[in-house]
Write a protein that holds these residues in place. Structure first.
Motif, PDB file in Angstrom:
ATOM      1  N   ALA A 197      30.003  36.777  27.188  1.00 32.03           N
ATOM      2  CA  ALA A 197      30.566  35.952  28.402  1.00 32.03           C
ATOM      3  C   ALA A 197      30.757  34.498  27.643  1.00 32.03           C
ATOM      4  O   ALA A 197      31.672  33.755  27.719  1.00 32.03           O
ATOM      5  N   TYR A 198      29.753  34.000  26.792  1.00 34.70           N
ATOM      6  CA  TYR A 198      29.761  32.939  26.069  1.00 34.70           C
ATOM      7  C   TYR A 198      31.112  32.650  25.102  1.00 34.70           C
ATOM      8  O   TYR A 198      31.788  31.475  25.238  1.00 34.70           O
ATOM      9  N   PHE A 199      31.675  33.744  24.633  1.00 40.34           N
ATOM     10  CA  PHE A 199      32.720  33.651  23.685  1.00 40.34           C
ATOM     11  C   PHE A 199      34.054  34.167  24.551  1.00 40.34           C
ATOM     12  O   PHE A 199      35.198  34.028  24.051  1.00 40.34           O
ATOM     13  N   MET A 200      33.852  34.287  25.882  1.00 40.09           N
ATOM     14  CA  MET A 200      35.078  35.091  26.622  1.00 40.09           C
ATOM     15  C   MET A 200      35.905  33.700  26.988  1.00 40.09           C
ATOM     16  O   MET A 200      35.399  32.763  27.115  1.00 40.09           O
ATOM     17  N   LYS A 201      37.301  33.971  26.805  1.00 42.59           N
ATOM     18  CA  LYS A 201      38.234  33.024  27.160  1.00 42.59           C
ATOM     19  C   LYS A 201      38.569  33.152  28.630  1.00 42.59           C
ATOM     20  O   LYS A 201      39.933  33.862  29.085  1.00 42.59           O
ATOM     21  N   ALA A 209      30.531  36.655  36.684  1.00 43.91           N
ATOM     22  CA  ALA A 209      31.217  37.943  37.074  1.00 43.91           C
ATOM     23  C   ALA A 209      30.755  39.101  36.123  1.00 43.91           C
ATOM     24  O   ALA A 209      30.424  40.302  36.267  1.00 43.91           O
ATOM     25  N   LEU A 210      31.297  38.801  34.689  1.00 48.34           N
ATOM     26  CA  LEU A 210      31.072  39.712  33.575  1.00 48.34           C
ATOM     27  C   LEU A 210      29.593  39.912  33.427  1.00 48.34           C
ATOM     28  O   LEU A 210      29.125  41.151  33.375  1.00 48.34           O
ATOM     29  N   LEU A 211      28.635  38.855  33.622  1.00 48.87           N
ATOM     30  CA  LEU A 211      27.259  39.120  33.333  1.00 48.87           C
ATOM     31  C   LEU A 211      26.737  39.879  34.701  1.00 48.87           C
ATOM     32  O   LEU A 211      25.753  40.771  34.332  1.00 48.87           O
ATOM     33  N   CYS A 212      27.051  39.702  35.787  1.00 46.49           N
ATOM     34  CA  CYS A 212      26.657  40.539  36.895  1.00 46.49           C
ATOM     35  C   CYS A 212      27.140  41.766  36.776  1.00 46.49           C
ATOM     36  O   CYS A 212      26.278  42.770  37.161  1.00 46.49           O
ATOM     37  N   LEU A 213      28.320  42.183  36.134  1.00 50.82           N
ATOM     38  CA  LEU A 213      28.727  43.538  36.090  1.00 50.82           C
ATOM     39  C   LEU A 213      27.796  44.405  35.056  1.00 50.82           C
ATOM     40  O   LEU A 213      28.087  45.708  35.126  1.00 50.82           O
ATOM     41  N   ALA A 214      27.304  43.643  34.230  1.00 46.23           N
ATOM     42  CA  ALA A 214      26.311  44.354  33.174  1.00 46.23           C
ATOM     43  C   ALA A 214      25.236  45.210  33.871  1.00 46.23           C
ATOM     44  O   ALA A 214      25.048  46.177  33.194  1.00 46.23           O
ATOM     45  N   ILE A 215      24.953  44.866  35.019  1.00 44.35           N
ATOM     46  CA  ILE A 215      23.884  45.487  35.855  1.00 44.35           C
ATOM     47  C   ILE A 215      24.454  47.036  36.047  1.00 44.35           C
ATOM     48  O   ILE A 215      23.897  47.890  35.786  1.00 44.35           O
ATOM     49  N   THR A 263      35.510  46.537  28.298  1.00 43.98           N
ATOM     50  CA  THR A 263      36.588  46.927  29.344  1.00 43.98           C
ATOM     51  C   THR A 263      36.769  45.828  30.366  1.00 43.98           C
ATOM     52  O   THR A 263      37.769  45.349  30.791  1.00 43.98           O
ATOM     53  N   ALA A 264      35.381  45.510  30.956  1.00 44.24           N
ATOM     54  CA  ALA A 264      35.352  44.536  32.101  1.00 44.24           C
ATOM     55  C   ALA A 264      35.711  43.258  31.503  1.00 44.24           C
ATOM     56  O   ALA A 264      36.321  42.681  32.199  1.00 44.24           O
ATOM     57  N   LYS A 265      35.393  43.066  30.185  1.00 44.16           N
ATOM     58  CA  LYS A 265      35.658  41.654  29.679  1.00 44.16           C
ATOM     59  C   LYS A 265      37.338  41.400  29.625  1.00 44.16           C
ATOM     60  O   LYS A 265      37.918  40.394  29.929  1.00 44.16           O
ATOM     61  N   LYS A 266      37.992  42.715  29.309  1.00 45.73           N
ATOM     62  CA  LYS A 266      39.332  42.918  29.029  1.00 45.73           C
ATOM     63  C   LYS A 266      40.220  42.507  30.275  1.00 45.73           C
ATOM     64  O   LYS A 266      41.016  41.741  30.416  1.00 45.73           O
ATOM     65  N   ILE A 267      39.712  43.024  31.206  1.00 50.55           N
ATOM     66  CA  ILE A 267      40.055  43.047  32.755  1.00 50.55           C
ATOM     67  C   ILE A 267      39.941  41.603  33.237  1.00 50.55           C
ATOM     68  O   ILE A 267      40.908  41.013  33.682  1.00 50.55           O
ATOM     69  N   LEU A 268      39.008  41.002  33.049  1.00 48.63           N
ATOM     70  CA  LEU A 268      38.656  39.759  33.501  1.00 48.63           C
ATOM     71  C   LEU A 268      39.441  38.834  32.685  1.00 48.63           C
ATOM     72  O   LEU A 268      39.702  37.547  33.239  1.00 48.63           O
ATOM     73  N   GLU A 269      39.700  38.821  31.392  1.00 43.35           N
ATOM     74  CA  GLU A 269      40.200  38.007  30.580  1.00 43.35           C
ATOM     75  C   GLU A 269      41.894  37.948  31.116  1.00 43.35           C
ATOM     76  O   GLU A 269      42.822  37.011  30.892  1.00 43.35           O
TER      77      GLU A 269
END
Length: 269
Positions: A197-201, A209-215, A263-269
């Motif tokens: 998430a830190y490097f996420m654009k 949201a990405l951090l929460c999705l990790a659970i 995959t979640a990162k890609k969708i959120l970006e």
């Protein structure tokens, strides 16, 4: 500026001495048998990396000490003293992070603080949670995993019933014990999620949201692993399932979880 860095170095050294009992406690928890925090020793290294990643931006800034940092320093020390008196090392570990935030704000100012706050907060992942909390969460997770695994097995044509955290099939059974509850992979994936998430654009909301999705991603990956192990035990026997395949499925779990996270990162970006 050099005088400022000298003061910070001295303050960090003194803090390190004060927190020696807490460091010893964390070290024991990191390297304990069946530890849920074996990744803890890597967190300070990751924090240093995150700070070094911003070094070019930090070099362009000038320290502008902010006296409000003193409030965080006092708060951190107060929590530590109370924790040391009560021998509650968990809160002492978090007080160290508050203290570090206070030192950054007091000696370096708002601009530096804004750049350093995330790397310092990342150290939260090195502080082990209380065993009571871990035990309670582990019980709930393994019962949930056993329930969903039983449902999945019946859906794919392998008759199964659940008895507590034990999954019984026609010719075998699988006990979902503490280490298989998924809590270890959840904690590790949360730390990895925070790093990604830190490097996420993206904006702050998408990063959270990405951090929460990790659970849920880690929970689903663990259910996949237990379903795989139970199916292998039923088809090929318990000796096969609990041999090399058991260890292999552990690596597979993290790989599946990592794919889910990216995959979640890609969708959120």
């Amino acid at each position: 500026m050099k005088k400022n860095y000298l003061k910070i170095g001295l303050a960090v050294l003194l803090a390190g001495i004060i927190y020696i009992p807490t460091f010893i406690w964390m070290w024991d928890r990191w390297f304990a048998e069946e530890s849920y925090y074996s990744h803890g020793i890597l967190m300070p290294i990751v924090t240093i990396f995150l700070i070094m990643f911003k070094k070019d931006e930090l070099k362009l800034m000038k320290p502008k000490p902010n006296k409000w940092g003193l409030a965080l320093i006092v708060l951190g020390l107060a929590i530590h003293l109370i924790s040391a008196w009560m021998k509650v090392y968990f809160t002492s570990g978090f007080s160290m992070i508050i203290l570090m935030l206070g030192l950054a704000l007091y000696f370096l100012g708002n601009a530096y603080f804004g750049k350093l706050v995330y790397p310092i907060l990342f150290l939260m992942f090195m502080v082990p949670m209380p065993m009571v909390f871990i035990a309670n969460l582990s019980v709930k997770l393994k019962l949930f995993a056993a329930q969903l695994t039983t449902l999945l097995l019946n859906k794919i044509g392998i008759p199964a019933i659940r008895d507590g955290s034990t999954i019984k099939t026609l010719h075998s059974y699988m006990m979902v014990e503490g280490p298989c509850s998924g809590i270890r992979s959840m904690i590790s994936l949360l730390a990895l999620g925070a790093l990604v998430a830190y490097f996420m654009k993206a904006n702050a909301i998408k990063k959270w949201a990405l951090l929460c999705l990790a659970i849920p991603i880690s929970v689903c990956a663990n259910i996949f692993r237990i379903t795989l192990l139970t199916s292998a035990s039923e088809i090929y026997g318990e000796k096969f399932a609990m041999g090399w395949f058991h260890d292999f499925s552990g690596f597979l779990l993290f790989f599946v979880a990592l794919i889910g996270l990216m995959t979640a990162k890609k969708i959120l970006e």
